[in-house]
Design a protein around this motif. Structure first.
Motif, PDB file in Angstrom:
ATOM      1  N   ALA A  99      -9.549   7.628 -12.078  1.00 39.28           N
ATOM      2  CA  ALA A  99      -9.535   9.054 -12.444  1.00 39.28           C
ATOM      3  C   ALA A  99     -10.898   9.569 -11.924  1.00 39.28           C
ATOM      4  O   ALA A  99     -10.686  10.938 -11.752  1.00 39.28           O
ATOM      5  CB  ALA A  99      -9.625   8.670 -13.925  1.00 39.28           C
ATOM      6  N   HIS A 100     -11.883   8.894 -11.869  1.00 40.11           N
ATOM      7  CA  HIS A 100     -13.034   9.624 -11.597  1.00 40.11           C
ATOM      8  C   HIS A 100     -12.979  10.145 -10.157  1.00 40.11           C
ATOM      9  O   HIS A 100     -13.476  11.235  -9.918  1.00 40.11           O
ATOM     10  CB  HIS A 100     -14.481   8.555 -11.575  1.00 40.11           C
ATOM     11  N   TYR A 101     -12.460   9.334  -9.290  1.00 43.90           N
ATOM     12  CA  TYR A 101     -12.658   9.471  -7.891  1.00 43.90           C
ATOM     13  C   TYR A 101     -11.417  11.004  -7.278  1.00 43.90           C
ATOM     14  O   TYR A 101     -11.524  11.642  -6.875  1.00 43.90           O
ATOM     15  CB  TYR A 101     -12.098   8.367  -6.984  1.00 43.90           C
ATOM     16  N   ALA A 102     -10.047  10.484  -7.842  1.00 45.19           N
ATOM     17  CA  ALA A 102      -9.180  11.653  -7.933  1.00 45.19           C
ATOM     18  C   ALA A 102      -9.524  12.919  -8.490  1.00 45.19           C
ATOM     19  O   ALA A 102      -9.421  13.807  -7.993  1.00 45.19           O
ATOM     20  CB  ALA A 102      -7.863  11.089  -8.791  1.00 45.19           C
ATOM     21  N   GLY A 103     -10.134  12.900 -10.015  1.00 42.68           N
ATOM     22  CA  GLY A 103     -10.494  14.339 -10.403  1.00 42.68           C
ATOM     23  C   GLY A 103     -11.377  14.729  -9.706  1.00 42.68           C
ATOM     24  O   GLY A 103     -11.562  15.882  -9.279  1.00 42.68           O
ATOM     25  N   SER A 104     -12.608  14.036  -9.340  1.00 40.62           N
ATOM     26  CA  SER A 104     -13.747  14.743  -8.450  1.00 40.62           C
ATOM     27  C   SER A 104     -13.295  15.251  -7.360  1.00 40.62           C
ATOM     28  O   SER A 104     -13.775  16.283  -6.724  1.00 40.62           O
ATOM     29  CB  SER A 104     -14.912  13.774  -8.456  1.00 40.62           C
ATOM     30  N   PHE A 105     -12.593  14.794  -6.522  1.00 40.81           N
ATOM     31  CA  PHE A 105     -11.624  14.958  -5.286  1.00 40.81           C
ATOM     32  C   PHE A 105     -11.196  16.111  -5.338  1.00 40.81           C
ATOM     33  O   PHE A 105     -11.345  17.250  -4.541  1.00 40.81           O
ATOM     34  CB  PHE A 105     -11.017  13.706  -4.466  1.00 40.81           C
ATOM     35  N   VAL A 106     -10.239  16.240  -6.111  1.00 37.91           N
ATOM     36  CA  VAL A 106      -9.361  17.483  -6.372  1.00 37.91           C
ATOM     37  C   VAL A 106     -10.373  18.694  -6.834  1.00 37.91           C
ATOM     38  O   VAL A 106     -10.151  19.700  -6.396  1.00 37.91           O
ATOM     39  CB  VAL A 106      -8.424  17.365  -7.540  1.00 37.91           C
TER      40      VAL A 106
ATOM     41  N   HIS B  81       0.832  -1.299  -0.263  1.00 39.55           N
ATOM     42  CA  HIS B  81       0.072   0.177  -0.005  1.00 39.55           C
ATOM     43  C   HIS B  81       0.875   1.329  -0.034  1.00 39.55           C
ATOM     44  O   HIS B  81       0.404   2.308  -0.075  1.00 39.55           O
ATOM     45  CB  HIS B  81      -0.860  -0.030   0.978  1.00 39.55           C
ATOM     46  N   GLU B  82       2.175   1.321  -0.130  1.00 42.50           N
ATOM     47  CA  GLU B  82       3.064   2.143   0.207  1.00 42.50           C
ATOM     48  C   GLU B  82       3.634   2.483  -1.178  1.00 42.50           C
ATOM     49  O   GLU B  82       4.311   3.503  -1.607  1.00 42.50           O
ATOM     50  CB  GLU B  82       4.179   2.077   1.218  1.00 42.50           C
ATOM     51  N   LEU B  83       3.567   1.542  -2.103  1.00 43.76           N
ATOM     52  CA  LEU B  83       3.826   1.667  -3.588  1.00 43.76           C
ATOM     53  C   LEU B  83       3.155   2.437  -4.447  1.00 43.76           C
ATOM     54  O   LEU B  83       2.522   2.238  -5.264  1.00 43.76           O
ATOM     55  CB  LEU B  83       4.071   0.281  -4.136  1.00 43.76           C
ATOM     56  N   TYR B  84       3.297   3.938  -4.348  1.00 44.76           N
ATOM     57  CA  TYR B  84       2.769   5.035  -5.146  1.00 44.76           C
ATOM     58  C   TYR B  84       3.778   5.159  -6.245  1.00 44.76           C
ATOM     59  O   TYR B  84       4.736   6.181  -5.537  1.00 44.76           O
ATOM     60  CB  TYR B  84       2.051   6.112  -4.146  1.00 44.76           C
ATOM     61  N   TRP B  85       3.959   5.191  -7.435  1.00 45.08           N
ATOM     62  CA  TRP B  85       4.882   5.259  -8.285  1.00 45.08           C
ATOM     63  C   TRP B  85       4.285   6.598  -9.320  1.00 45.08           C
ATOM     64  O   TRP B  85       3.710   6.608  -9.927  1.00 45.08           O
ATOM     65  CB  TRP B  85       4.973   4.301  -9.322  1.00 45.08           C
ATOM     66  N   ARG B  86       5.045   7.557  -8.676  1.00 45.91           N
ATOM     67  CA  ARG B  86       4.642   9.024  -9.223  1.00 45.91           C
ATOM     68  C   ARG B  86       5.220   9.187 -10.633  1.00 45.91           C
ATOM     69  O   ARG B  86       6.465   8.828 -10.888  1.00 45.91           O
ATOM     70  CB  ARG B  86       5.133   9.965  -8.356  1.00 45.91           C
ATOM     71  N   GLY B  87       4.217   9.695 -11.406  1.00 42.35           N
ATOM     72  CA  GLY B  87       4.819  10.081 -12.718  1.00 42.35           C
ATOM     73  C   GLY B  87       4.546  11.405 -13.031  1.00 42.35           C
ATOM     74  O   GLY B  87       5.422  12.266 -13.349  1.00 42.35           O
ATOM     75  N   LEU B  88       3.089  11.908 -13.123  1.00 38.23           N
ATOM     76  CA  LEU B  88       2.849  13.386 -13.942  1.00 38.23           C
ATOM     77  C   LEU B  88       1.948  13.805 -12.818  1.00 38.23           C
ATOM     78  O   LEU B  88       1.160  13.180 -12.011  1.00 38.23           O
ATOM     79  CB  LEU B  88       1.984  13.157 -15.104  1.00 38.23           C
ATOM     80  N   VAL B  89       1.974  15.193 -12.787  1.00 34.38           N
ATOM     81  CA  VAL B  89       0.970  16.234 -11.986  1.00 34.38           C
ATOM     82  C   VAL B  89       0.177  16.813 -12.968  1.00 34.38           C
ATOM     83  O   VAL B  89       0.704  17.345 -14.047  1.00 34.38           O
ATOM     84  CB  VAL B  89       1.685  16.802 -10.971  1.00 34.38           C
TER      85      VAL B  89
ATOM     86  N   ARG C  44      -3.974  18.819  -6.325  1.00 34.45           N
ATOM     87  CA  ARG C  44      -3.893  18.572  -7.561  1.00 34.45           C
ATOM     88  C   ARG C  44      -3.875  16.837  -8.074  1.00 34.45           C
ATOM     89  O   ARG C  44      -3.841  16.147  -6.987  1.00 34.45           O
ATOM     90  CB  ARG C  44      -2.517  18.773  -8.231  1.00 34.45           C
ATOM     91  N   VAL C  45      -3.867  16.655  -9.386  1.00 30.18           N
ATOM     92  CA  VAL C  45      -4.084  15.098  -9.893  1.00 30.18           C
ATOM     93  C   VAL C  45      -2.915  14.576  -9.934  1.00 30.18           C
ATOM     94  O   VAL C  45      -2.103  15.102 -10.540  1.00 30.18           O
ATOM     95  CB  VAL C  45      -5.033  14.894 -10.842  1.00 30.18           C
ATOM     96  N   VAL C  46      -2.510  13.428  -9.321  1.00 35.95           N
ATOM     97  CA  VAL C  46      -1.197  12.610  -9.623  1.00 35.95           C
ATOM     98  C   VAL C  46      -1.390  11.347 -10.224  1.00 35.95           C
ATOM     99  O   VAL C  46      -2.444  10.816 -10.137  1.00 35.95           O
ATOM    100  CB  VAL C  46      -0.530  12.427  -8.527  1.00 35.95           C
ATOM    101  N   VAL C  47      -0.738  11.140 -11.580  1.00 34.09           N
ATOM    102  CA  VAL C  47      -1.103   9.852 -12.167  1.00 34.09           C
ATOM    103  C   VAL C  47       0.478   9.045 -12.207  1.00 34.09           C
ATOM    104  O   VAL C  47       1.566   9.719 -12.152  1.00 34.09           O
ATOM    105  CB  VAL C  47      -1.311   9.950 -13.822  1.00 34.09           C
TER     106      VAL C  47
END
Length: 676
Positions: free
Chosen positions: A431-438, A242-250, A449-452
């Motif tokens: 994408a729906h949850y992250a976008g609406s939350f931001v 659950h700690e493995l969040y591989w950040r790419g773009l903002v 901001r949204v991170v993908v």
């Protein structure tokens, strides 16, 4: 100018042409995954015509015919959609010439030109793929090409068909294996230069993986693909899943439907400039705390510059750039596997004092649209009154209002997509949850901001590394709060906690949509999944130790062998190895200079003479086979017919060889059994 089974001293034989066709097919087939497939039928057509000419069934094509065929081939390339100029177009043009060359192969020198072009094309194939399977196939192509080179030197039928194939392949393999030690020495000691395959393949090449924009449905498509994204080896203990969040773009810019990193499509040179000005990496904005995570990642070719790391990556080795939003990027689009070494501090404090430019980006919203969501944000803010309580209230709404996590969400149209998800469908992907939350955060003035990137990965026990696939693609949010800076918030886990703990397969198990478009995926069959992991571990070793053998790896290896490095030490070691290889070659060549193997028909004739000697008829050394047959037939009248028939077949093989040689030797064996 040559019929089947014939050939002058300088003309290629029918058998040699068959070898040449086999070599051309072996060389051209891998290109069909990337270039027009109709090139193979062109090769078969031209080679078939040449075979008919050699067999005396067709006439040699004239100059007008050749020009017409070349014109048709060039027209086909123009209609194939290849961009000019580009490497794809140049490779296709070379393959077309490689195929058409079959039409005018008459002499050995023509065949040798085709074979040498084939060697070049084998090397060219590595511009498209550098997998271990491609390397093995390339070696097999080299064996067939070298076998064709041997076959081009054979002016008469010296063996039966089976013997010819075995002899040519055995000699080709022997020649190539002699080169293997020299290849290894050159690979280890030669200066490491940038590989040719780092060049872009074409101006319009396809890009894969995560892009710099996110609309409803984009990441869901990646969630249905099991294509590999990258592999990671950890230096110490592996972090929890659950700690493995591989950040790419903002993604900061929202137009009512789509989230983007910039308002306009990015241009890589312009992006490089941005990362050196207002958007540049600021190490001083990070307060390192907690345990460091050291790891190495090998990213697959994507045609894009995005790299994916744990946030924040404080120490990075490689040709990369870093941005103020904690992204890590390659300086060029990835055209080959890319090795990155990094050290990250996931518990570090980031941007406790937020830069005004970044704050402005993190508060951008369209001037209008999604009115219901804006009203909802205002009501929830009035109920809470502070950022922490508001954040918790929004997450509670996702948890208690019947929202569902699915790989098959309904479409939301081109406008008011946030309203459509929050109030109407309530079914969506990350994408729906992250976008609406931001959106809800920004609507009340909280920077977000949204991170993908990717979340999690598949642990390979055989290779002790983490494999991250496209179905691990994920989107989450970051919220800026006073005194703590940027904090990761993943609203998806409120609806589907198993997504971060166990991966996508567990999260969508109830609806059965995981890799639904790949019903024959090896992941769905236990024992095949184990085989897949073993093979993937081997492939990772190839990526890491062969394709990843760069200047640093070379220096480390030489230091382990020589201690301190110096030009004299390296030269002495390399010279000693070259000398050892040369001596080995001389020994092998001396051992190979044995008496040529006696042909089968000659061995059978010796056995024939020995059988007659037992019956009292001894052959004199100067007797011709016909003379001896007459003497033996007179001495053994009961066997006269068998003796004369055996001798007749033997003389036919020796003095009139043709494609029936194998059948004739079988006849000799049968006759010999009668005489024994």
């Amino acid at each position: 100018m040559g019929s089947k089974g014939e050939g002058g001293n300088n003309f290629i034989t029918y058998t040699g042409m068959i070898w040449l066709l086999a070599a051309q097919l072996a060389v051209m087939l891998p290109f069909m995954f990337d270039l027009p497939i109709w090139l193979v039928p062109v090769l078969l057509f031209t080679a078939g015509w040449r075979l008919r000419v050699l067999a005396g069934l067709s006439s040699q094509p004239g100059n007008v015919t050749k020009v017409a065929l070349v014109g048709l081939g060039l027209g086909g390339l123009l209609l194939s959609g290849l961009k000019f100029p580009s490497l794809d177009a140049m490779a296709a043009l070379l393959l077309l010439g490689f195929a058409f060359k079959s039409l005018e192969v008459l002499q050995r020198r023509d065949a040798i030109v085709v074979i040498f072009i084939g060697y070049f094309l084998v090397a060219l194939q590595f511009l498209y793929t550098q997998s271990m399977l491609a390397a093995l196939y390339g070696f097999l192509s080299m064996v067939v090409l070298t076998g064709a080179l041997v076959g081009a030197q054979q002016s008469v039928v010296e063996f039966s068909t089976g013997q010819n194939v075995r002899f040519n392949l055995r000699l080709a393999l022997f020649m190539l294996l002699q080169c293997l030690p020299l290849m290894v020495v050159i690979f280890v000691f030669a200066p490491r230069l940038p590989p040719l395959w780092s060049l872009p393949l074409s101006t319009g090449q396809a890009k894969t993986g995560i892009t710099d924009h996110m609309a409803p449905g984009d990441i869901e498509k990646l969630g249905k693909s099991d294509e590999l994204a990258f592999r990671v080896t950890f230096k110490g203990q592996r972090p929890a899943q659950h700690e493995l969040y591989w950040r790419g773009l903002v993604l900061n810019h929202f137009d009512g439907r789509e989230w983007r990193q910039f308002e306009q499509d990015y241009d890589l040179p312009a992006l490089r400039g941005a990362l050196h000005t207002s958007y540049r990496w600021r190490p001083g904005n990070v307060q390192a705390q907690g345990e460091a995570i050291a790891y190495e990642a090998i990213y697959e070719k994507t045609g894009q510059p995005w790299l994916f790391t744990l946030t924040p990556a404080m120490q990075v080795e490689g040709e990369v750039m870093q941005g103020a939003d904690y992204r890590v990027m390659a300086r060029q689009e990835l055209q080959a596997p890319f090795l990155l070494k990094a050290v990250s501090y996931p518990q570090a404090l980031r941007d406790v004092q937020l830069d005004p430019y970044l704050r402005r980006l993190a508060l951008l919203l369209p001037a209008s649209g999604d009115a219901r969501s804006r009203d909802l944000a205002r009501r929830l803010w009035q109920e809470t009154g502070n950022p922490q309580a508001y954040l918790a209230k929004v997450l509670e709404r996702f948890h208690t209002r019947g929202y569902e996590y699915t790989l098959n969400p309904p479409t939301l149209g081109d406008s008011d997509t946030i309203d459509g998800f929050l109030f109407d469908s309530q079914r969506g992907f990350c994408a729906h949850y992250a976008g609406s939350f931001v959106f809800l955060m920004r609507a009340v003035g909280i920077p977000a901001r949204v991170v993908v990137g990717y979340q999690g990965g598949e642990w390979n026990e055989a290779g002790q590394y983490l494999a991250v696939h496209q179905y691990d693609a994920h989107a989450w949010a970051e919220v800026w709060l006073p005194e703590t800076g940027w904090q990761r918030v993943d609203p998806t886990t409120v609806v589907a906690p198993s997504r971060a703990e166990q991966g996508l397969e567990a999260a969508v198990q109830a609806e059965g949509s995981f890799l639904a478009d790949s019903p024959f995926s090896t992941r769905k069959i236990a024992w095949l999944n184990g085989v897949r992991q073993q093979l993937d571990a081997v492939q990772y070793g190839w990526r890491r130790w062969v394709l990843g053998y760069d200047q640093e790896e070379q220096a480390a290896l030489l230091k382990s062998m020589l201690g301190s490095l110096s030009v004299v030490k390296v030269a002495l070691l390399a010279g000693s190895l070259f000398s050892a290889i040369a001596i080995s070659w001389l020994v092998l060549l001396g051992m190979a200079r044995r008496r040529p193997r006696e042909a089968l028909e000659h061995r059978l004739y010796r056995q024939f003479c020995a059988a007659l000697a037992k019956r009292g008829v001894q052959r004199s050394p100067g007797d011709a086979p016909g003379v001896f047959a007459d003497e033996a037939a007179a001495a053994l009248p009961r066997l006269a017919d068998s003796i004369r028939e055996f001798t007749q077949v033997y003389e036919g093989i020796c003095y009139a060889p043709d494609a029936t040689a194998r059948a004739s030797t079988r006849q000799l064996k049968a006759l010999l059994r009668k005489l024994s």
